[in-house]
Design an enzyme around this catalytic site. Structure first.
Site, mmCIF file in Angstrom:
data_model
loop_
_atom_site.group_PDB
_atom_site.id
_atom_site.type_symbol
_atom_site.label_atom_id
_atom_site.label_comp_id
_atom_site.label_asym_id
_atom_site.label_seq_id
_atom_site.Cartn_x
_atom_site.Cartn_y
_atom_site.Cartn_z
ATOM 1 N N GLY A 15 -36.911 32.572 -1.521
ATOM 2 C CA GLY A 15 -36.253 33.706 -2.147
ATOM 3 C C GLY A 15 -34.803 33.856 -1.722
ATOM 4 N N TYR A 16 -34.235 34.967 -2.119
ATOM 5 C CA TYR A 16 -32.805 35.226 -1.917
ATOM 6 C C TYR A 16 -32.437 35.240 -0.434
ATOM 7 C CZ TYR A 16 -28.474 38.076 -2.163
ATOM 8 O OH TYR A 16 -27.197 38.573 -2.033
ATOM 9 N N ASN A 37 -45.090 32.141 -2.569
ATOM 10 C CA ASN A 37 -46.020 32.081 -3.709
ATOM 11 C C ASN A 37 -45.306 31.864 -5.036
ATOM 12 O OD1 ASN A 37 -44.918 34.586 -4.366
ATOM 13 N ND2 ASN A 37 -46.842 35.710 -4.160
ATOM 14 N N SER A 137 -36.668 47.524 6.399
ATOM 15 C CA SER A 137 -35.707 48.087 5.459
ATOM 16 C C SER A 137 -35.211 49.443 5.922
ATOM 17 C CB SER A 137 -36.373 48.222 4.086
ATOM 18 O OG SER A 137 -35.604 49.035 3.218
ATOM 19 N N TYR A 163 -42.607 51.462 -1.772
ATOM 20 C CA TYR A 163 -42.018 50.293 -1.117
ATOM 21 C C TYR A 163 -41.656 50.627 0.331
ATOM 22 C CZ TYR A 163 -38.262 47.284 0.507
ATOM 23 O OH TYR A 163 -37.470 46.472 1.289
ATOM 24 N N LYS A 167 -43.209 49.268 4.182
ATOM 25 C CA LYS A 167 -42.423 48.758 5.309
ATOM 26 C C LYS A 167 -42.686 49.585 6.567
ATOM 27 C CE LYS A 167 -40.181 45.328 3.374
ATOM 28 N NZ LYS A 167 -40.400 43.927 3.806
ATOM 29 N N TYR A 209 -33.103 45.991 7.245
ATOM 30 C CA TYR A 209 -32.019 45.567 6.358
ATOM 31 C C TYR A 209 -31.398 46.767 5.658
ATOM 32 C CZ TYR A 209 -34.401 40.951 6.149
ATOM 33 O OH TYR A 209 -35.005 39.757 6.417
#
Length: 370
Positions: A15-16, A37, A137, A163, A167, A209
């Site tokens: 991913g990114y 995945n 996050s 979300y 976390k 993050y």
């Protein structure tokens, strides 16, 4: 220190954030094993996702990446990888991450983000792999009590979306695991019958993050959302390239300098370098640590749009609409602890973030799709 036969396992490594982190780790000489995945990544050539194929081109030499297409919900498949390879560190980036989508599909987020992590931790415990970095996050802070946010501030009190709650839940799981191990070591043999050799000396680093944007300065790897982007900058650059008609700005009546939401944006390469610093911290037998990874600067949505317009040399079409459910007015951090304890500091400013993100988009209008 990693030995020459061991691997750093990076979940979500195609991913990114994962791909940029893999690049920085390879540059430091680590052996890399990636599981992903492929739910938000593009298949490539030579048995590697396209992002990782390009990472190898960028790093050059005879570097290799071991890759497995695997979902962390498949615990047995994950166990087989630990049986086959000597894993010394785990960097856990794999997760669903869109705030809006989490409001619409909370069960999906709890299943993937929490159950997948539990499977990973179970297997790590079984194979006595004790070095763990978790991609958390800023959302765990909820509506911050004060700005800038410090790691000592309360978390979990006013998280506005599923979300963020996933976390926070994982952070609490990690805290409990570490505390239980310390309890067993401290009270053994007075605790219930327990084989002391089974106690794992966990080293855990939680990285909170802030908002990653930008791309590798080559323009060869970057953010490649499959479907409409859920974040400001990738959506705005798709407007600039002509793939989207208009950017929607969610709210202009916040108590900020221009009424739009303020966030701490960080260049993805700075973020990736932060993971390398955290990995080296694990070598110090650091125990349980939490760090903010951000710049410490708050930029509004309109600030970002202006910087992107400067980068791409054109005006971006946007309209102001109502606030988005789950959003808060402002979030930016105090990154001082990471600088003091990890020797890490973000060095790329907003203009550099936007320049690099635009270069990636301009060179790859369809992302990794040829």
């Amino acid at each position: 220190m990693a030995d020459s036969t061991s691997y750093v396992l990076v979940t979500g490594g195609a991913g990114y954030i994962g791909s940029h982190t893999v690049l920085e780790l390879l540059k430091e000489g680590y052996n890399i094993l990636v599981v992903d995945n492929m739910s938000n990544s593009t298949k490539g050539t030579k048995d590697l996702p396209e992002s990782l194929h390009r990472v190898l081109q960028l790093v050059g030499g005879n570097k290799k990446i071991l890759f497995y297409e695997l979902d962390l919900l498949d615990e047995e498949a994950l166990r087989n990888i630990f049986k086959k390879h000597k894993i010394q560190y785990v960097i856990h980036c794999a997760a669903k991450k869109a705030v809006g989508e989490s409001m619409e599909q909370p069960l999906l987020y709890y299943r993937i983000n929490i159950m997948g992590t539990l499977n990973l931790l179970h297997v790590m415990e079984e194979f006595k792999v004790n070095n763990f970095i978790f991609s958390s996050s800023t959302t765990v802070y909820g509506a911050p009590e004060k700005l800038p946010m410090e790691e000592t501030q309360p978390v979990g009190r006013s998280i506005a979306n599923p979300y963020g709650r996933t976390k926070y839940t994982v952070e609490m799981i990690l805290k409990d695991i570490f505390a239980s191990t310390e309890h067993l070591k401290r009270d053994y043999p007075r605790t219930w019958p327990f084989d002391k050799n089974q106690i794992i000396d966990w080293n855990m680093v939680i990285l909170r993050y802030f908002n990653p944007i930008g791309a590798h300065e080559s323009g060869q790897i970057g953010e490649n959302p499959l479907g409409p982007p859920n974040c400001l900058v990738p959506y705005a650059t798709q407007v600039a390239i002509g793939k989207r008609d208009e950017l929607k700005v969610f709210g202009d009546d916040y108590e900020t300098h221009d009424g739009t939401g303020v966030r701490d944006y960080i260049h993805v390469v700075d973020l990736a370098v932060g993971h390398v610093a955290a990995l080296k911290k694990l070598d110090e037998k650091c125990g349980f640590k939490v760090y903010n990874l951000g710049t410490g600067n708050g930029y509004s949505v309109l600030d970002v749009i202006k910087s992107l317009e400067k980068a791409c040399g054109k005006k971006l079409k946007y309209s102001i609409v109502g606030r988005r459910s789950g959003d808060i007015a402002a979030a930016y951090c105090d990154p001082g602890l990471a600088e003091r304890e990890l020797g890490w500091k973000a060095v790329r400013d907003l203009d550099k973030m936007c320049e690099d993100h635009w270069r990636w988009q301009a060179q790859n209008p369809n992302g990794y799709e040829v």
